[in-house]
Design a protein around this motif. Structure first.
Motif, short mmCIF file in Angstrom:
data_model
loop_
_atom_site.label_atom_id
_atom_site.label_comp_id
_atom_site.label_asym_id
_atom_site.label_seq_id
_atom_site.Cartn_x
_atom_site.Cartn_y
_atom_site.Cartn_z
N UNK A 53 5.54 18.88 -14.69
CA UNK A 53 5.26 19.21 -15.97
C UNK A 53 3.87 18.74 -16.46
N UNK A 54 3.12 18.04 -15.81
CA UNK A 54 1.97 17.31 -16.17
C UNK A 54 0.81 18.39 -15.76
N UNK A 55 1.03 19.62 -15.06
CA UNK A 55 0.02 20.45 -14.89
C UNK A 55 -0.34 21.15 -16.22
N UNK A 56 -1.59 21.92 -16.15
CA UNK A 56 -1.95 22.70 -17.31
C UNK A 56 -0.83 23.43 -18.03
N UNK A 57 -0.68 23.70 -19.16
CA UNK A 57 0.31 24.87 -19.84
C UNK A 57 0.02 26.22 -19.35
N UNK A 58 -1.06 26.46 -18.99
CA UNK A 58 -1.21 27.89 -18.49
C UNK A 58 -0.37 27.97 -17.33
N UNK A 59 -0.08 26.75 -16.54
CA UNK A 59 0.68 27.06 -15.00
C UNK A 59 2.17 26.89 -15.33
N UNK A 60 2.53 26.42 -16.40
CA UNK A 60 3.93 26.18 -16.54
C UNK A 60 5.06 27.24 -16.20
N UNK A 61 4.74 28.56 -16.18
CA UNK A 61 5.60 29.48 -16.10
C UNK A 61 6.02 29.51 -14.41
N UNK A 62 4.50 29.22 -13.77
CA UNK A 62 4.62 29.48 -12.10
C UNK A 62 5.26 28.07 -11.91
N UNK A 63 5.00 26.83 -12.68
CA UNK A 63 5.94 25.78 -12.21
C UNK A 63 7.15 25.94 -12.12
N UNK A 64 7.91 26.56 -13.24
CA UNK A 64 9.26 26.86 -13.30
C UNK A 64 9.42 27.79 -12.11
N UNK B 88 1.01 -1.25 0.06
CA UNK B 88 -0.14 0.11 0.19
C UNK B 88 0.79 1.28 -0.02
N UNK B 89 1.26 1.84 -1.21
CA UNK B 89 2.32 2.93 -1.39
C UNK B 89 1.49 4.05 -0.71
N UNK B 90 2.16 4.92 0.13
CA UNK B 90 1.75 6.11 0.59
C UNK B 90 2.90 7.23 0.53
N UNK B 91 2.42 8.38 0.55
CA UNK B 91 3.57 9.38 0.39
C UNK B 91 3.34 10.42 1.50
N UNK B 92 4.39 11.05 1.89
CA UNK B 92 4.48 11.99 2.92
C UNK B 92 3.55 13.14 3.18
N UNK B 93 2.86 13.44 2.35
CA UNK B 93 1.91 14.45 2.46
C UNK B 93 0.43 13.90 2.30
N UNK B 94 0.75 12.55 2.53
CA UNK B 94 -0.94 12.05 2.52
C UNK B 94 -1.34 11.67 1.14
N UNK B 95 -0.51 11.77 0.23
CA UNK B 95 -0.85 11.53 -1.34
C UNK B 95 -1.28 10.12 -1.38
N UNK B 96 -1.88 10.05 -2.60
CA UNK B 96 -2.22 8.55 -2.83
C UNK B 96 -1.69 8.14 -4.51
N UNK B 97 -1.40 7.21 -4.74
CA UNK B 97 -0.94 6.78 -6.33
C UNK B 97 -1.90 7.38 -7.16
N UNK B 98 -3.11 7.32 -6.92
CA UNK B 98 -4.06 7.85 -7.74
C UNK B 98 -4.44 9.43 -7.86
N UNK B 99 -3.51 10.06 -7.12
CA UNK B 99 -3.85 11.60 -7.10
C UNK B 99 -3.44 12.28 -8.26
N UNK B 100 -4.25 13.27 -8.73
CA UNK B 100 -3.84 13.77 -10.03
C UNK B 100 -2.50 14.76 -9.82
N UNK B 101 -1.84 15.01 -10.91
CA UNK B 101 -0.55 16.08 -10.68
C UNK B 101 -0.81 17.31 -9.75
#
Length: 130
Positions: free
Chosen positions: A81-92, A22-35
């Protein structure tokens, strides 16, 4: 005592097998969570330790906060990189600012400037993913 020595390794193996199934992530994420869910969750987790907006000069850049910002950096590197294109500048911007904020030895003035830039981009990501 010898019986305990024989049983203990079997128990440890059993615990490890259960943990890996049962894979878990430190922020409470789940493998099926969206980017978006992953990045926003990491931003929120780090945000719990931040001073209110406008009070960045008062921020204590303690090890715990630096660790959380390092986590934002890693999660954003992986899922940004999987977030919407409109957010890529903010991702950078989040990747660049958290790279600096998650390093020890950065002068306080630089940390404050990076934190202000980070917050603008992080807010846009949260709004864009809502």
């Amino acid at each position: 005592m010898a019986t305990i020595a024989l049983i203990l390794p079997a128990l440890l193996v059993g615990c490890q097998e259960g943990a890996s199934s049962s894979q878990k992530f430190s922020t409470g994420g789940d493998p099926t969570d969206s980017p978006c869910d992953r990045v926003v969750s990491a931003i929120g987790y780090a945000g719990l330790m931040l001073e209110p907006k406008g009070q960045e000069e008062r921020q204590n850049f303690e090890d715990a906060l630096i660790g959380r910002l390092a986590e934002v950096h890693g999660i954003t590197l992986q899922f940004g990189p999987a977030l919407p294109g409109s957010l890529q500048e903010d991702v950078r911007t989040v990747k660049e600012t958290t790279a600096g904020l998650s390093s020890n030895g950065v002068p306080k003035e630089r940390q404050v400037a990076l934190l202000k830039q980070y917050r603008v981009a992080a807010d846009r990501i949260e709004a864009g993913c809502a």
